[in-house]
Design a protein around this motif. Sequence first.
Motif, short mmCIF file in Angstrom:
data_model
loop_
_atom_site.label_atom_id
_atom_site.label_comp_id
_atom_site.label_asym_id
_atom_site.label_seq_id
_atom_site.Cartn_x
_atom_site.Cartn_y
_atom_site.Cartn_z
N ALA A 59 0.83 -1.20 0.00
CA ALA A 59 0.00 0.00 0.00
C ALA A 59 0.87 1.25 0.00
O ALA A 59 0.57 2.22 -0.71
N LEU A 60 1.94 1.25 0.77
CA LEU A 60 2.86 2.39 0.78
C LEU A 60 3.46 2.60 -0.60
O LEU A 60 3.59 3.73 -1.07
N SER A 61 3.85 1.52 -1.23
CA SER A 61 4.46 1.61 -2.55
C SER A 61 3.48 2.15 -3.59
O SER A 61 3.86 2.93 -4.46
N GLU A 62 2.22 1.74 -3.49
CA GLU A 62 1.23 2.12 -4.50
C GLU A 62 0.61 3.48 -4.27
O GLU A 62 0.23 4.16 -5.22
N GLU A 63 0.46 3.88 -3.02
CA GLU A 63 -0.38 5.05 -2.72
C GLU A 63 0.36 6.25 -2.16
O GLU A 63 -0.28 7.25 -1.85
N THR A 64 1.64 6.20 -2.00
CA THR A 64 2.33 7.34 -1.41
C THR A 64 3.45 7.80 -2.34
O THR A 64 4.56 7.31 -2.28
#
Length: 114
Positions: A59-64
Amino acid sequence: MKLPLYASLLICLSAIYSHQTTALTTDQFFKICEAAKVTCSEHPILQAYIGGSLDFTAALSEETDYLSEPYCKDPKDLFKTTPIIEFMQEHRDEYSDKNAMLLVVRYFEVRGGC
């Protein structure tokens, strides 16, 4: 028979909603492992813990966009619980009193290919 089930459920719910919970340390992580009759990499609770951290990392990789990439290799190759738990075992002593999630982050730093 239902009483132990209800007692277990109550304990789990109180742990979830407790305001004084602390992060799972590396020592605690491996105490769970040592108490089981299976190898650490096959332990379903530890696999679930690692799975949750992998989901968070993805999620960090995709959304931030403001963070640097936590990993560069293909997630299909990198997101496997067995090598992560084995990596954690190798570095257990260095992180014994720290949050176990830090070893997952360290795994991506070392093996993530960035």
